[in-house]
Write a protein that holds these residues in place. Structure first.
Motif, PDB file in Angstrom:
ATOM      1  N   GLU A  94       0.796  -1.203   0.027  1.00  0.00           N
ATOM      2  CA  GLU A  94       0.120   0.100   0.086  1.00  0.00           C
ATOM      3  C   GLU A  94       0.828   1.404   0.041  1.00  0.00           C
ATOM      4  N   GLY A  95       2.018   1.438   0.789  1.00  0.00           N
ATOM      5  CA  GLY A  95       2.918   2.210   0.873  1.00  0.00           C
ATOM      6  C   GLY A  95       3.537   2.662  -0.330  1.00  0.00           C
ATOM      7  N   VAL A  96       4.181   1.580  -0.989  1.00  0.00           N
ATOM      8  CA  VAL A  96       4.723   1.627  -2.322  1.00  0.00           C
ATOM      9  C   VAL A  96       3.844   2.307  -3.323  1.00  0.00           C
ATOM     10  N   PHE A  97       2.509   1.821  -3.460  1.00  0.00           N
ATOM     11  CA  PHE A  97       1.533   2.535  -4.547  1.00  0.00           C
ATOM     12  C   PHE A  97       1.232   3.799  -4.220  1.00  0.00           C
ATOM     13  N   ASN A  98       1.012   4.197  -2.927  1.00  0.00           N
ATOM     14  CA  ASN A  98       0.983   5.528  -2.522  1.00  0.00           C
ATOM     15  C   ASN A  98       1.763   6.347  -3.131  1.00  0.00           C
ATOM     16  N   VAL A  99       3.387   5.871  -3.034  1.00  0.00           N
ATOM     17  CA  VAL A  99       4.180   6.811  -3.362  1.00  0.00           C
ATOM     18  C   VAL A  99       4.152   6.808  -4.919  1.00  0.00           C
ATOM     19  N   LEU A 100       4.029   5.718  -5.874  1.00  0.00           N
ATOM     20  CA  LEU A 100       3.765   5.600  -7.132  1.00  0.00           C
ATOM     21  C   LEU A 100       2.753   6.311  -7.606  1.00  0.00           C
ATOM     22  N   THR A 101       1.562   6.441  -6.976  1.00  0.00           N
ATOM     23  CA  THR A 101       0.589   7.318  -7.332  1.00  0.00           C
ATOM     24  C   THR A 101       0.460   8.907  -7.087  1.00  0.00           C
ATOM     25  N   HIS A 102       1.064   8.978  -5.971  1.00  0.00           N
ATOM     26  CA  HIS A 102       1.211  10.488  -5.441  1.00  0.00           C
ATOM     27  C   HIS A 102       2.314  11.395  -5.525  1.00  0.00           C
ATOM     28  N   SER A 103       3.709  10.672  -5.595  1.00  0.00           N
ATOM     29  CA  SER A 103       4.893  11.387  -5.574  1.00  0.00           C
ATOM     30  C   SER A 103       5.092  12.259  -6.640  1.00  0.00           C
ATOM     31  N   THR A 104       5.339  13.572  -6.435  1.00  0.00           N
ATOM     32  CA  THR A 104       5.486  14.671  -7.542  1.00  0.00           C
ATOM     33  C   THR A 104       6.763  14.481  -8.045  1.00  0.00           C
ATOM     34  N   LYS A 105       7.849  13.698  -7.229  1.00  0.00           N
ATOM     35  CA  LYS A 105       9.136  13.608  -7.794  1.00  0.00           C
ATOM     36  C   LYS A 105       9.096  12.501  -8.868  1.00  0.00           C
ATOM     37  N   LEU A 106       8.503  11.420  -8.618  1.00  0.00           N
ATOM     38  CA  LEU A 106       8.168  10.335  -9.641  1.00  0.00           C
ATOM     39  C   LEU A 106       7.357  10.785 -10.951  1.00  0.00           C
ATOM     40  N   MET A 107       6.338  11.256 -10.764  1.00  0.00           N
ATOM     41  CA  MET A 107       5.213  11.693 -11.553  1.00  0.00           C
ATOM     42  C   MET A 107       4.946  10.386 -12.381  1.00  0.00           C
ATOM     43  N   PHE A 108       4.531   9.234 -11.862  1.00  0.00           N
ATOM     44  CA  PHE A 108       4.419   8.093 -12.544  1.00  0.00           C
ATOM     45  C   PHE A 108       2.708   7.939 -12.679  1.00  0.00           C
ATOM     46  N   ASP A 109       2.217   7.543 -13.850  1.00  0.00           N
ATOM     47  CA  ASP A 109       0.886   7.243 -14.121  1.00  0.00           C
ATOM     48  C   ASP A 109       0.743   5.672 -14.511  1.00  0.00           C
ATOM     49  N   PHE A 110      -0.084   4.985 -13.745  1.00  0.00           N
ATOM     50  CA  PHE A 110      -0.255   3.618 -14.290  1.00  0.00           C
ATOM     51  C   PHE A 110      -1.048   3.323 -15.740  1.00  0.00           C
ATOM     52  N   LYS A 111      -1.838   4.550 -15.956  1.00  0.00           N
ATOM     53  CA  LYS A 111      -2.692   4.341 -17.262  1.00  0.00           C
ATOM     54  C   LYS A 111      -1.722   4.000 -18.662  1.00  0.00           C
ATOM     55  N   ASN A 112      -2.244   2.782 -19.196  1.00  0.00           N
ATOM     56  CA  ASN A 112      -1.247   2.609 -20.567  1.00  0.00           C
ATOM     57  C   ASN A 112      -0.003   2.003 -20.073  1.00  0.00           C
ATOM     58  N   SER A 113       0.622   1.943 -18.940  1.00  0.00           N
ATOM     59  CA  SER A 113       1.843   1.603 -18.745  1.00  0.00           C
ATOM     60  C   SER A 113       2.340   0.022 -19.028  1.00  0.00           C
ATOM     61  N   LYS A 114       3.472  -0.212 -19.143  1.00  0.00           N
ATOM     62  CA  LYS A 114       3.759  -1.281 -19.510  1.00  0.00           C
ATOM     63  C   LYS A 114       4.959  -1.816 -18.186  1.00  0.00           C
ATOM     64  N   ILE A 115       4.816  -2.923 -17.313  1.00  0.00           N
ATOM     65  CA  ILE A 115       5.497  -3.121 -16.327  1.00  0.00           C
ATOM     66  C   ILE A 115       6.256  -4.364 -16.560  1.00  0.00           C
ATOM     67  N   LEU A 116       7.447  -4.285 -15.984  1.00  0.00           N
ATOM     68  CA  LEU A 116       8.198  -5.858 -15.850  1.00  0.00           C
ATOM     69  C   LEU A 116       8.552  -6.016 -14.224  1.00  0.00           C
ATOM     70  N   ASP A 117       7.929  -7.233 -14.053  1.00  0.00           N
ATOM     71  CA  ASP A 117       7.854  -7.648 -12.605  1.00  0.00           C
ATOM     72  C   ASP A 117       8.821  -8.680 -12.420  1.00  0.00           C
ATOM     73  N   LEU A 118       9.900  -8.272 -12.018  1.00  0.00           N
ATOM     74  CA  LEU A 118      11.118  -9.383 -11.981  1.00  0.00           C
ATOM     75  C   LEU A 118      11.343 -10.178 -10.590  1.00  0.00           C
ATOM     76  N   PHE A 119      11.514 -11.421 -10.348  1.00  0.00           N
ATOM     77  CA  PHE A 119      11.178 -12.230  -9.349  1.00  0.00           C
ATOM     78  C   PHE A 119       9.865 -11.935  -8.730  1.00  0.00           C
ATOM     79  N   SER A 120       8.747 -12.040  -9.461  1.00  0.00           N
ATOM     80  CA  SER A 120       7.630 -11.683  -9.269  1.00  0.00           C
ATOM     81  C   SER A 120       6.715 -12.652  -8.149  1.00  0.00           C
ATOM     82  N   GLY A 121       7.251 -13.646  -7.944  1.00  0.00           N
ATOM     83  CA  GLY A 121       6.604 -14.504  -7.023  1.00  0.00           C
ATOM     84  C   GLY A 121       5.060 -14.783  -7.437  1.00  0.00           C
TER      85      GLY A 121
END
Length: 194
Positions: free
Chosen positions: A35-62
């Motif tokens: 939850e903390g990680v996704f809060n940072v990804l969603t709200h951090s103005t330093k990162l400016m990340f947008d999930f919409k239409n993104s492509k993700i690589l999940d390494l060691f994805s469990g």
């Protein structure tokens, strides 16, 4: 082996439980940390990340908790890499549960082997989530392999999960933000060209 429930936190599949089999070789990201990680990804103005239409690589994805959360929030493609057969079984089950087979690519392989032998990074990958075992020491080697993939761009956000006591210096990694959740240290940043 025991099963614990992990859930999708937000988005299209919010509150759906994911199957997660726990044995000693699988260390899931706890819900509170996720939850903390996704809060940072969603709200951090330093990162400016947008999930919409993104492509993700999940390494060691469990069992896919991170990548599936991304899909729930609007990612259009996730590539999962996992070699543990127990985790992989759950990963396939969870992908099927959410009916997201068409936008999920699963590689049953060792991350190092795959990165060295195949150019499999999706064009325009936006985020790479790296969650190796805490005892894994070859993180720099992963960075080198990623840089050598010819469609790699330094604009890709790299999220790295380490033990909070780990202070290994990563020369080729530019950390933008660091967060501690329990025993987890999450680094958000980019890889610099070697």
């Amino acid at each position: 082996k025991q099963k614990i429930k992990m859930r999708i936190i937000a988005g299209k599949y919010k509150k759906i439980n994911l199957d997660q089999t726990i044995d000693k070789s699988i260390r899931p990201l706890k819900d509170s940390a996720k939850e903390g990680v996704f809060n940072v990804l969603t709200h951090s103005t330093k990162l400016m990340f947008d999930f919409k239409n993104s492509k993700i690589l999940d390494l060691f994805s469990g069992t896919g908790s991170f990548g599936l959360e991304c899909i729930s929030r609007g990612s259009v493609n996730v590539t999962f890499v996992e070699k543990n057969p127990v985790a992989l079984k759950n990963l396939h089950k969870n992908i099927k549960k959410l009916k997201v087979e068409k936008i999920s690519n699963v590689f049953q392989d060792d991350v190092f082997h795959l990165l060295k032998n195949r150019n499999f990074l999706k064009k325009n990958t936006n985020l790479i989530y790296l969650d190796p075992p805490f005892k894994e020491e070859k993180i720099l080697e992963i960075f080198k392999c990623l840089i050598q993939q010819n469609n790699f761009s330094s604009k890709i956000l790299i999220v790295l999960h380490r033990n909070k006591g780990d202070d290994t210096p990563f020369d080729s990694y530019q950390c933008i933000e660091t967060k501690i959740y329990g025993n987890s240290k999450i680094l958000f940043g980019n890889i610099l060209s070697l």
